[in-house]
Design an enzyme around this catalytic site. Structure first.
Site, PDB file in Angstrom:
ATOM      1  N   ARG A  88       9.945   8.255 -11.649  1.00  0.00           N
ATOM      2  CA  ARG A  88       9.999   7.900 -10.218  1.00  0.00           C
ATOM      3  C   ARG A  88      11.293   7.112  -9.974  1.00  0.00           C
ATOM      4  O   ARG A  88      11.579   6.158 -10.693  1.00  0.00           O
ATOM      5  CB  ARG A  88       8.765   7.070  -9.810  1.00  0.00           C
ATOM      6  CG  ARG A  88       7.460   7.841 -10.006  1.00  0.00           C
ATOM      7  CD  ARG A  88       6.316   7.201  -9.252  1.00  0.00           C
ATOM      8  NE  ARG A  88       6.444   7.397  -7.816  1.00  0.00           N
ATOM      9  CZ  ARG A  88       5.699   6.755  -6.915  1.00  0.00           C
ATOM     10  NH1 ARG A  88       4.808   5.870  -7.310  1.00  0.00           N
ATOM     11  NH2 ARG A  88       5.848   6.998  -5.616  1.00  0.00           N
ATOM     12  N   GLN A 193      -3.039   5.249   0.032  1.00  0.00           N
ATOM     13  CA  GLN A 193      -3.222   4.052  -0.797  1.00  0.00           C
ATOM     14  C   GLN A 193      -3.912   2.935   0.002  1.00  0.00           C
ATOM     15  O   GLN A 193      -4.634   2.123  -0.562  1.00  0.00           O
ATOM     16  CB  GLN A 193      -1.865   3.531  -1.305  1.00  0.00           C
ATOM     17  CG  GLN A 193      -1.186   4.403  -2.344  1.00  0.00           C
ATOM     18  CD  GLN A 193      -0.247   5.421  -1.722  1.00  0.00           C
ATOM     19  OE1 GLN A 193      -0.448   5.864  -0.599  1.00  0.00           O
ATOM     20  NE2 GLN A 193       0.777   5.805  -2.450  1.00  0.00           N
ATOM     21  N   ASP A 234       9.366  -1.991  -3.212  1.00  0.00           N
ATOM     22  CA  ASP A 234       9.684  -1.237  -4.430  1.00  0.00           C
ATOM     23  C   ASP A 234      11.093  -1.532  -4.914  1.00  0.00           C
ATOM     24  O   ASP A 234      11.404  -1.372  -6.090  1.00  0.00           O
ATOM     25  CB  ASP A 234       9.497   0.262  -4.191  1.00  0.00           C
ATOM     26  CG  ASP A 234       8.021   0.564  -4.059  1.00  0.00           C
ATOM     27  OD1 ASP A 234       7.492   0.427  -2.936  1.00  0.00           O
ATOM     28  OD2 ASP A 234       7.386   0.870  -5.087  1.00  0.00           O
ATOM     29  N   ASN A 244      10.224   0.228   0.728  1.00  0.00           N
ATOM     30  CA  ASN A 244       8.776   0.161   0.488  1.00  0.00           C
ATOM     31  C   ASN A 244       8.161   1.456   1.024  1.00  0.00           C
ATOM     32  O   ASN A 244       8.850   2.303   1.605  1.00  0.00           O
ATOM     33  CB  ASN A 244       8.162  -1.083   1.156  1.00  0.00           C
ATOM     34  CG  ASN A 244       6.737  -1.331   0.695  1.00  0.00           C
ATOM     35  OD1 ASN A 244       6.463  -1.335  -0.510  1.00  0.00           O
ATOM     36  ND2 ASN A 244       5.815  -1.514   1.608  1.00  0.00           N
ATOM     37  N   LYS A 245       6.866   1.582   0.821  1.00  0.00           N
ATOM     38  CA  LYS A 245       6.151   2.810   1.197  1.00  0.00           C
ATOM     39  C   LYS A 245       6.526   3.285   2.595  1.00  0.00           C
ATOM     40  O   LYS A 245       6.663   2.485   3.516  1.00  0.00           O
ATOM     41  CB  LYS A 245       4.649   2.526   1.096  1.00  0.00           C
ATOM     42  CG  LYS A 245       3.723   3.654   1.461  1.00  0.00           C
ATOM     43  CD  LYS A 245       3.994   4.918   0.700  1.00  0.00           C
ATOM     44  CE  LYS A 245       3.975   4.754  -0.798  1.00  0.00           C
ATOM     45  NZ  LYS A 245       4.528   5.935  -1.515  1.00  0.00           N
TER      46      LYS A 245
HETATM   47  C1  RUB Z   1       3.769   1.714  -3.734  1.00  0.00           C
HETATM   48  C2  RUB Z   1       4.268   0.867  -2.654  1.00  0.00           C
HETATM   49  C3  RUB Z   1       3.877  -0.551  -2.717  1.00  0.00           C
HETATM   50  C4  RUB Z   1       4.958  -1.217  -3.510  1.00  0.00           C
HETATM   51  C5  RUB Z   1       4.797  -2.669  -3.538  1.00  0.00           C
HETATM   52  O1  RUB Z   1       4.179   3.053  -3.599  1.00  0.00           O
HETATM   53  O2  RUB Z   1       5.048   1.237  -1.815  1.00  0.00           O
HETATM   54  O3  RUB Z   1       3.822  -1.115  -1.439  1.00  0.00           O
HETATM   55  O4  RUB Z   1       4.976  -0.720  -4.828  1.00  0.00           O
HETATM   56  O5  RUB Z   1       3.775  -3.030  -4.409  1.00  0.00           O
HETATM   57  P1  RUB Z   1       3.483   4.152  -4.534  1.00  0.00           P
HETATM   58  P2  RUB Z   1       3.857  -4.492  -4.958  1.00  0.00           P
HETATM   59  O6  RUB Z   1       2.039   4.090  -4.238  1.00  0.00           O
HETATM   60  O7  RUB Z   1       4.125   5.430  -4.117  1.00  0.00           O
HETATM   61  O8  RUB Z   1       3.817   3.747  -5.947  1.00  0.00           O
HETATM   62  O9  RUB Z   1       3.959  -5.389  -3.792  1.00  0.00           O
HETATM   63  O10 RUB Z   1       2.625  -4.695  -5.703  1.00  0.00           O
HETATM   64  O11 RUB Z   1       5.132  -4.578  -5.693  1.00  0.00           O
END
Ligand code: RUB
Length: 350
Positions: A88, A193, A234, A244-245
């Site tokens: 990824r 999610q 991310d 981020n998502k």
């Molecule tokens: C996950 C996503 C989460 C971030 C942040 O995308 O966007 O919001 O990873 O998570 P996917 P955190 O489901 O495509 O992996 O705040 O725990 O870092």
């Protein structure tokens, strides 16, 4: 799944929850093959930026199987790192973990076998994440006003990290202190999610939660029903732009329009000091079937063209504050992050 061990090292094997099966089934995968872990990262069985980093580190340990000569280990570890790096592209935690694991290849002589060094490093990465999550929650909770109604997106709880979570850990901590009235959860199309993981985790904590379609957020804010937005990240660049998502950028713009604080919670390991702005972040595009199908059922005409970026980038001007394990960082982000980067050179922040 509200504890702090969504990814466990069971003495030679890695054990983790298959997040794609939640909330209907809680199925654990246990493997001693790094390729299985790589497939799980690509297929979102393991997901969330910090969790990807932790799982990849342990996957590298698996590549140095107990049998075999030290030299063979070095070769298969090198192959595993290359293989895992292709899973990824957006979450930087994957790459920072792999960089640390690669550094073990040239560990000082007499410092144990390669496998020992790799395991110590993977354990350290997970332990640092546990501590980072705790610090994020402790800092972030100070931003939440009593009686708050919060909005969150995607999933940022224990499953998404090696520890207790990021944005969602702040929310559960604030709830424990009696500060949270309600949490609105965007379902987070296409892979849900928000509805599958966040809504489920909030219910397990006994928090009043309402699921909304992603397109409801603007109306909700207009009605005055959101006091703050909290999301994870991310990758955060040196100027404070946030990947981020997909859907996060829309929420940030809406929040700014409605004068609602927009907080991004992430460990320092999610900051990519090597990239100046969010335009440089590689954005993953996913298989079109993730949009044309919902859990295997087609919901679009056969053959329709699809554009499916998994992430978007929120420019720093829409971010009220970054909540990190190094404290709360406020604009101007470029200056604050530059100072943080310099301090990292002199003292490790866990
Ligand atoms: C996950 C996503 C989460 C971030 C942040 O995308 O966007 O919001 O990873 O998570 P996917 P955190 O489901 O495509 O992996 O705040 O725990 O870092």
């Amino acid at each position: 799944m509200t504890g702090t061990t969504s990814i466990e090292w069971t003495g030679g094997r890695l054990r983790y929850v298959d997040q794609t099966k939640l909330p209907d089934e809680v199925i654990f995968v246990e493997t001693d093959d790094y390729r299985v872990v790589a497939r799980s990262i690509k297929g979102l069985e393991i997901r969330g930026a910090p969790a990807i980093g932790v799982a990849a580190a342990f996957a590298v340990v698996l590549a140095a199987s107990p049998a075999g000569a030290e030299q063979e280990h070095a070769k298969s570890v090198d192959e595993a790192i290359t293989h895992l790096a292709l899973t990824r592209p957006t979450a930087v935690n994957l790459f920072s973990s792999l960089k640390r694991m690669r550094a073990c290849l040239s560990g000082p002589a007499g410092s144990g076998t390669l496998r020992d060094r790799l395991l110590i490093e993977a354990m350290a990465i997970r332990q640092e994440d546990i501590v980072a999550c705790r610090r994020i929650a402790d800092s972030g909770v100070t931003l939440i006003q009593p009686g708050s109604t919060l909005l969150t997106h995607c999933h940022t709880g224990a499953l998404a990290t090696g520890g207790g979570g990021t944005a969602l850990f702040i929310i559960t901590e604030a709830h424990q202190r009696g500060l949270v009235r309600r949490v609105y959860v965007g379902e987070t199309r296409p892979l849900l999610q928000g509805s599958r993981l966040t809504a489920w985790e909030l219910m397990q904590h006994g928090i009043e939660a309402s699921l909304i379609t992603d397109s409801t957020a603007g109306f909700l804010m207009k009605q005055g029903r959101v006091d703050a937005v909290l999301v994870g990240a991310d990758r955060i660049t040196a100027n404070g732009d946030v990947a981020n998502k997909i859907g996060t950028y829309s929420l940030a713009v809406l929040a700014a329009h409605h004068h609602i604080p927009f907080y991004v919670a992430a460990p320092v390991s999610t900051i990519d000091f090597d990239l100046r702005t969010g335009d440089q972040i590689p954005i993953e595009e996913r298989d079109s079937r993730e949009v044309t199908q919902v859990r295997g059922v087609r919901v679009a005409p056969e053959g329709v063209a699809v554009y499916a970026p998994a992430f978007d980038v929120t420019p720093n001007e829409f971010v009220t504050a970054l909540v990190t394990n190094a404290g709360i960082i406020r604009p101007p982000f470029a200056d604050a992050l530059e100072k943080l980067n310099q301090s990292l050179g002199t003292a490790a922040i866990t």
